[in-house]
Design a protein around this motif. Sequence first.
Motif: not given
Length: 354
Positions: A141-145, A150-156, A161-162, A251-254
């Motif tokens: 499983l992964c996420f994509i952006y 976006l200069k960098r992917p969301p971390k968590s 929720l932004d 891969f978003p962290a908790a």
Amino acid sequence: MRSYLKPIAAAAGALALGVTATACGGASTADGKAKEVTVYSADGLKSEKGDGFYDKVFKDFERRTGIKVNYVEGGSGEMVQRLTREKSNTKADVVVTLPPFIQQAAGKGLLTPYKPRGSDKVAAGSKDADGAWTSVVDNYLCFIYNSKELKRPPKSWEDLLDGRFKGRLQYSTPGVAGDGTAVLVKAMHDFGGKDAAMSYLKKLQANNVGPSSSTGQLAPKTDKGELLVANGDVQMNYANMKSMPHQGIFFPAASSTGKPTTFALPYAAGLVKGAPHTANARKFLDYLLSDDVQREVSATGGGFAARTDIKSDDKNATALAQIMKGVEVFQPDWADIDANLRSYVEDWKAATAS
């Protein structure tokens, strides 16, 4: 590893080649001696440009055996639903789907045990002990952006929720898509339980575009910038980066201080009970686990070989190892998920008003 998961909605947009419409009742009318095999599969392994893993495998299989591959594509849950509807008039010979839908197919009595040649080299956790199914391509499983905007992917998860993601974030539907179901599994793991996960997904719904029966439909939208974030899986998204270069995998962290997490999400194959072309189906399953094809998993398909004795060193295998570097891989409780999937999906529907 990826021994258990892809939507349960209508087959809108599904690719069907050479397969007749479903009949109601009665025995299969297919010619059992025909030089053909019909494969129902979750999306992600075939390319619209004709240069994907399945494209090569189907062509080579027909060249070597004279057996034509008829192909039907859809979400994992959708494929199992179709097998269920056609149970009294079976059309498919082989099904390839993700966890927990491959287990669901076995539990419904839709599969006939068969251990393909080479399956002894597949890890015990990536196949059914009695031979109902076996993984043929490992995946995660992964996420994509959208890497252009976006200069960098969301971390968590919290980052998603932004407000900038409102109307530009989408994940495929749990209970329908295998990868969508995987989002639910990961959320329950990362947040430490079902209630906390549902509370979060309720908040995330403010940014979510809405349901999608197919995860594969989200990649081109993300590449074009219609979406900034979507869910996916490593094999599918890495493989289509050639034609969709503005996808980045993350891969978003908790939490903002946590490690990125994921879990194995393999393509698992089974012989369909009552298959019209059983002998051809067995040959096809043997071929999927052959040395040559397993080496093509990374080289052509951008995925991970299911056989543990295959050690690929092509450029894709190297790139995939880099993508997975530093990512914590957890093991879901598949017995629990298989037993309680329906209630988890209902809880998700209630939380998100979906």
